[in-house]
Design an enzyme around this catalytic site. Structure first.
Site, PDB file in Angstrom:
ATOM      1  N   SER A   1     158.973 101.811  71.953  1.00  0.00           N
ATOM      2  CA  SER A   1     159.262 100.572  72.157  1.00  0.00           C
ATOM      3  C   SER A   1     158.972  99.692  73.712  1.00  0.00           C
ATOM      4  O   SER A   1     159.911  99.892  74.031  1.00  0.00           O
ATOM      5  CB  SER A   1     160.376  99.957  70.925  1.00  0.00           C
ATOM      6  OG  SER A   1     160.619  98.721  70.672  1.00  0.00           O
TER       7      SER A   1
ATOM      8  N   GLU B   1     148.869 101.734  87.992  1.00  0.00           N
ATOM      9  CA  GLU B   1     148.206 103.467  88.538  1.00  0.00           C
ATOM     10  C   GLU B   1     148.657 104.617  88.362  1.00  0.00           C
ATOM     11  O   GLU B   1     148.721 106.252  87.320  1.00  0.00           O
ATOM     12  CB  GLU B   1     147.660 103.621  89.593  1.00  0.00           C
ATOM     13  CG  GLU B   1     147.571 105.216  90.516  1.00  0.00           C
ATOM     14  CD  GLU B   1     146.502 105.231  91.816  1.00  0.00           C
ATOM     15  OE1 GLU B   1     145.767 105.361  91.820  1.00  0.00           O
ATOM     16  OE2 GLU B   1     147.680 104.519  92.738  1.00  0.00           O
TER      17      GLU B   1
ATOM     18  N   ARG C   1     149.324  99.879  91.826  1.00  0.00           N
ATOM     19  CA  ARG C   1     150.292 100.816  91.819  1.00  0.00           C
ATOM     20  C   ARG C   1     150.592 101.608  90.792  1.00  0.00           C
ATOM     21  O   ARG C   1     151.342 102.961  90.152  1.00  0.00           O
ATOM     22  CB  ARG C   1     150.751 101.664  93.152  1.00  0.00           C
ATOM     23  CG  ARG C   1     150.683 101.233  94.373  1.00  0.00           C
ATOM     24  CD  ARG C   1     149.620 102.407  94.666  1.00  0.00           C
ATOM     25  NE  ARG C   1     148.695 102.303  95.859  1.00  0.00           N
ATOM     26  CZ  ARG C   1     147.482 102.603  95.760  1.00  0.00           C
ATOM     27  NH1 ARG C   1     146.166 103.176  94.453  1.00  0.00           N
ATOM     28  NH2 ARG C   1     146.991 102.787  96.967  1.00  0.00           N
TER      29      ARG C   1
END
Length: 167
Positions: free
Chosen positions: A122, A99, A96
């Site tokens: 960074s 995602e 998740r």
């Protein structure tokens, strides 16, 4: 405890020993973070051998986790082999997170470019924390903060390449 070396078996053994010390302490990553002045994610990174323990932090970490042995501390002070198991993506929480970054990534990149210019965040000069807050509906919410230094892309002028001899 054998030095980490390049082997994942040695790293796994070290991580298991460090996680056992954390478990025996009864403390959360956030509690250890509060005692050491580190972020909770950085504490987890140290215990998973994904970050290097700096000398100035040793006294605070030893105070927070007194069961750490000299050997463990010495190993944590070595530069780690930063890695990840590609199978971790199958873990629902990690899936998740991935995602969410993939779904929002293009928009985040656009905003970085609008606000800063052509560049990136960074992941080395970087801070990360996970916090728990109550939403307006009273339900628990997860707040993941990525705080990274802005790094602009450079125009690649040949005259600025120090590896090329001056003519």
């Amino acid at each position: 405890m054998e030095p980490q070396g390049e082997g994942s078996a040695a790293k796994g053994s070290t991580v298991r020993a460090l996680m056992a010390v954390k478990h025996q302490s009864g403390k959360t990553h956030s509690q250890i973070a509060a005692e050491t002045g580190l972020t909770n994610v950085y504490v987890a990174q140290l215990l998973r051998r994904q970050a290097q323990l700096k000398p100035a932090t040793v006294p605070a970490l030893r105070a927070a986790l007194p069961q750490l042995t000299d050997e463990m501390v010495a190993e944590m002070m070595r530069p780690p082999l930063r890695s990840y198991d590609p199978n971790l993506i199958q873990e629902p929480a990690i899936y998740r997170l991935n995602e969410a970054v993939m779904h929002f990534g293009e928009s985040i990149k656009e905003i970085i470019n609008e606000e800063f210019g052509d560049g990136i965040m960074s992941a080395i000069d970087f801070f990360c924390s996970v916090d728990k807050v109550k939403g307006v509906d009273g339900k628990d919410r997860v707040v993941v903060t990525f705080d990274g230094k802005y790094l602009p892309y450079s125009e690649q002028l040949s005259e600025h390449m120090v590896s090329r001899p001056r003519q």
